[in-house]
Design an enzyme around this catalytic site. Structure first.
Site, PDB file in Angstrom:
ATOM      1  N   ILE A   6       0.892  -1.210   0.069  1.00  0.00           N
ATOM      2  CA  ILE A   6       0.187   0.102   0.030  1.00  0.00           C
ATOM      3  C   ILE A   6       0.753   1.156  -0.092  1.00  0.00           C
ATOM      4  CG2 ILE A   6      -1.838   1.393   1.319  1.00  0.00           C
ATOM      5  CD1 ILE A   6      -2.774  -1.353   0.149  1.00  0.00           C
ATOM      6  N   LYS A 196     -12.569   0.448   9.155  1.00  0.00           N
ATOM      7  CA  LYS A 196     -11.848  -0.063   8.280  1.00  0.00           C
ATOM      8  C   LYS A 196     -11.762  -1.633   8.659  1.00  0.00           C
ATOM      9  CE  LYS A 196      -8.467  -1.863   5.911  1.00  0.00           C
ATOM     10  NZ  LYS A 196      -8.183  -1.860   4.263  1.00  0.00           N
ATOM     11  N   CYS A 250      -5.382  -9.038   4.931  1.00  0.00           N
ATOM     12  CA  CYS A 250      -6.254  -8.215   5.641  1.00  0.00           C
ATOM     13  C   CYS A 250      -7.508  -8.594   6.067  1.00  0.00           C
ATOM     14  CB  CYS A 250      -6.849  -7.390   4.333  1.00  0.00           C
ATOM     15  SG  CYS A 250      -5.417  -6.584   3.602  1.00  0.00           S
TER      16      CYS A 250
HETATM   17  N1  SAJ Z   1     -12.675 -14.593  -1.109  1.00  0.00           N
HETATM   18  C1  SAJ Z   1     -13.512 -15.583  -1.184  1.00  0.00           C
HETATM   19  N2  SAJ Z   1     -14.928 -15.509  -1.776  1.00  0.00           N
HETATM   20  C2  SAJ Z   1     -15.341 -14.414  -2.478  1.00  0.00           C
HETATM   21  C3  SAJ Z   1     -14.105 -13.227  -2.286  1.00  0.00           C
HETATM   22  C4  SAJ Z   1     -12.966 -13.417  -1.699  1.00  0.00           C
HETATM   23  O1  SAJ Z   1     -13.321 -16.794  -0.789  1.00  0.00           O
HETATM   24  O2  SAJ Z   1     -16.298 -14.450  -2.823  1.00  0.00           O
HETATM   25  C5  SAJ Z   1     -11.485 -14.787  -0.628  1.00  0.00           C
HETATM   26  C6  SAJ Z   1     -10.073 -14.664  -1.637  1.00  0.00           C
HETATM   27  O3  SAJ Z   1      -9.603 -15.675  -2.301  1.00  0.00           O
HETATM   28  C7  SAJ Z   1      -9.144 -14.327  -0.590  1.00  0.00           C
HETATM   29  C8  SAJ Z   1      -9.738 -13.637   0.512  1.00  0.00           C
HETATM   30  O4  SAJ Z   1     -11.138 -13.649   0.323  1.00  0.00           O
HETATM   31  O5  SAJ Z   1      -8.456 -15.421   0.016  1.00  0.00           O
HETATM   32  C9  SAJ Z   1      -9.644 -12.113   0.603  1.00  0.00           C
HETATM   33  O6  SAJ Z   1      -9.584 -11.650  -0.854  1.00  0.00           O
HETATM   34  P1  SAJ Z   1     -10.607 -10.181  -1.076  1.00  0.00           P
HETATM   35  O7  SAJ Z   1     -10.474 -10.085  -2.854  1.00  0.00           O
HETATM   36  O8  SAJ Z   1     -11.888 -10.322  -0.738  1.00  0.00           O
HETATM   37  O9  SAJ Z   1      -9.807  -9.226  -0.318  1.00  0.00           O
HETATM   38  P2  SAJ Z   1      -8.262  -8.494  -0.193  1.00  0.00           P
HETATM   39  O10 SAJ Z   1      -7.872  -9.108   0.953  1.00  0.00           O
HETATM   40  O11 SAJ Z   1      -7.497  -8.647  -1.438  1.00  0.00           O
HETATM   41  O12 SAJ Z   1      -8.461  -6.956  -0.126  1.00  0.00           O
HETATM   42  C10 SAJ Z   1      -9.454  -6.742   0.860  1.00  0.00           C
HETATM   43  C11 SAJ Z   1     -10.688  -5.645   0.357  1.00  0.00           C
HETATM   44  N3  SAJ Z   1     -11.592  -5.364   1.503  1.00  0.00           N
HETATM   45  C12 SAJ Z   1     -12.918  -5.332   1.078  1.00  0.00           C
HETATM   46  O13 SAJ Z   1     -13.352  -6.083  -0.163  1.00  0.00           O
HETATM   47  C13 SAJ Z   1     -13.767  -5.115   2.123  1.00  0.00           C
HETATM   48  C14 SAJ Z   1      -9.728  -4.129   0.192  1.00  0.00           C
HETATM   49  O14 SAJ Z   1     -10.679  -3.309  -0.447  1.00  0.00           O
HETATM   50  C15 SAJ Z   1      -9.123  -3.791   1.428  1.00  0.00           C
HETATM   51  O15 SAJ Z   1      -8.518  -2.673   0.818  1.00  0.00           O
HETATM   52  C16 SAJ Z   1      -8.054  -4.711   1.650  1.00  0.00           C
HETATM   53  O16 SAJ Z   1      -8.662  -6.111   2.143  1.00  0.00           O
HETATM   54  C17 SAJ Z   1      -6.962  -4.209   2.719  1.00  0.00           C
HETATM   55  O17 SAJ Z   1      -6.019  -3.989   2.423  1.00  0.00           O
HETATM   56  O18 SAJ Z   1      -7.650  -4.356   3.850  1.00  0.00           O
END
Ligand code: SAJ
Length: 397
Positions: A6, A196, A250
């Site tokens: 970030i 957050k 996250c």
């Molecule tokens: N995942 C699932 N099913 C889904 C969506 C995601 O199993 O339908 C899994 C992914 O495979 C992964 C995990 O969840 O293992 C997290 O992935 P993600 O794409 O949901 O999120 P991150 O960790 O890449 O980013 C998140 C985001 N937060 C939200 O969407 C609320 C992002 O906007 C934040 O900035 C980031 O966390 C952060 O830095 O906190």
């Protein structure tokens, strides 16, 4: 302070919008690469921008901070022990900048932090520089960008900005409005910190619901992908996708910042963490059972392809990755098995010997789809193989 996933993109975008940026990282390799215009993370489109701002002299990096007018803490906040938040990096970054602060400066924490961290750091600064009491602007402004889409989201996402007083909120809003086109929403520091944590906990709870459904459907003989697609036809239902667990630095971490501080109240948040962690173990059991069954039926050990190590599709980031955890666990418990590990987004790994995805798929008796990387979607379904599709590549099982 912090040139990671970030901090570095933020530094680059700010520099691109006319801010003179001094980036600090304790890792000399990161500093060296940044000054050479080389990106040490994978993020589409960002390296070209880095080269531009370094060539223009608007971004310089070093291992020690220098006197500036605004300081941003963008360092990791992991957890320690029994999921207790560890804010020691925020504290050490704050201690590094404290001697440089002068009246009128802005100090912002962007790192995901437990509620009360900004107030704690304000108290620390006051202890170290009491003569600056009431003369600094101190705020919390969490980042919200999605890795892989950082350039767009850093500019276009709305942001929540919470100062320790109104003047601090105003000062931080003035800074961010130089490059953020989304709306800058004002609040206080505690609400911004909790906001957050709430965003990521909300996503974790929703994914836990999808993961729970996937395990129910497995027992009930129902295709969970079809089920979710159908349920989502309802105008007020929007179920997320199941997977092999939840990873990254996250969503798999931040909910613990709430449960550690409010264990009596945060019941659903804690349960969601438990379900999403359990889903990875459940996948391990399914893989081991499939391997045993194959050995009994064919009187030989199966060749197994573990497809994907990254924590989510089309990235190279293995932090807190359930796919990596599952692969490690299967390899440890079946140590003489023929297991091929695939991760098309990295070229080498110090623990796993990597195999090309096509070769692994062709050779395997059992194919385990762990991360839905785009190249895997080009691999044809095969009735000759046992396919354990935990991330919905084929949406058949
Ligand atoms: N995942 C699932 N099913 C889904 C969506 C995601 O199993 O339908 C899994 C992914 O495979 C992964 C995990 O969840 O293992 C997290 O992935 P993600 O794409 O949901 O999120 P991150 O960790 O890449 O980013 C998140 C985001 N937060 C939200 O969407 C609320 C992002 O906007 C934040 O900035 C980031 O966390 C952060 O830095 O906190």
């Amino acid at each position: 302070m912090g040139l990671g996933y970030i901090g570095l993109p933020t530094a680059i975008i700010a520099a691109k919008h006319g801010v003179e940026v001094f980036g600090v990282d304790i890792n000399p390799k990161v500093v060296e690469m940044t000054n050479a215009g080389k990106l040490h993370i994978i993020e589409p489109g960002l390296e070209t921008m880095l080269r531009e701002v370094v060539a223009a002299g608007s971004l310089k990096a070093a291992t020690e901070p220098q006197v500036c007018d605004a300081y941003f803490m963008v360092v990791p906040t992991p957890f320690k022990g029994d999921h207790e938040p560890d804010i020691s990096f925020v504290e050490s970054a704050t201690r590094m900048v404290a001697p440089l602060l002068k009246a009128g400066d802005l100090y912002v924490i962007e790192s995901t932090s437990p509620v009360g961290t900004t107030e704690k750091m304000a108290a620390l600064i006051s202890q170290l520089r009491p003569e600056l009491d009431g003369k600094l602007f101190i705020a919390y402004c969490p980042e919200r960008v999605l890795p892989g889409n950082v350039i767009h989201e850093l500019v276009h996402n709305d942001r929540v900005i919470g100062g320790i007083d109104d003047a601090s909120t105003d000062k931080a809003i003035t800074f961010y409005s130089q490059f953020v086109q989304g709306t800058l929403h004002r609040t206080n520091a505690r609400t911004a910190e909790m906001c957050k944590l709430t965003e990521n906990s909300s996503r974790d709870v929703q994914i836990a619901f999808a993961n729970e459904l996937s395990m129910v459907c497995d027992r009930a003989g129902i295709n969970v992908w079809e089920l979710i697609e159908l349920a989502n036809k309802h105008p007020r239902v929007n179920i997320l996708q199941p997977g092999c667990g939840v990873g990254g630095h996250c969503i798999a971490v931040d909910p613990y910042f709430i449960t550690a501080a409010y264990p009596k109240e945060a019941k659903i948040i804690a349960k969601a963490r438990e379900i999403n962690n359990y889903k990875a173990q459940w996948c391990v059991e399914r893989i081991k059972n499939a391997m045993l069954r194959f050995e009994l039926d064919h009187k030989r050990k199966p060749r197994v392809a573990m497809m994907g190590l990254a924590f989510k599709p089309n990235i190279d980031d293995l932090r807190e990755s359930p796919a990596k955890q599952i692969t490690t666990s299967v390899m440890q418990s079946c140590n003489n098995a023929d297991i091929m590990v695939v991760e098309p987004n990295i070229t080498e790994h110090k623990v796993f010997k990597l195999t090309d995805y096509r070769e692994a798929f062709d050779r395997a008796d059992i194919v385990v789809m762990l991360t839905a990387h785009d190249p895997f979607k080009t691999l044809p379904w095969s009735d000759e193989k046992v396919i354990l599709d935990f991330c919905g590549i084929y949406r058949k099982c």
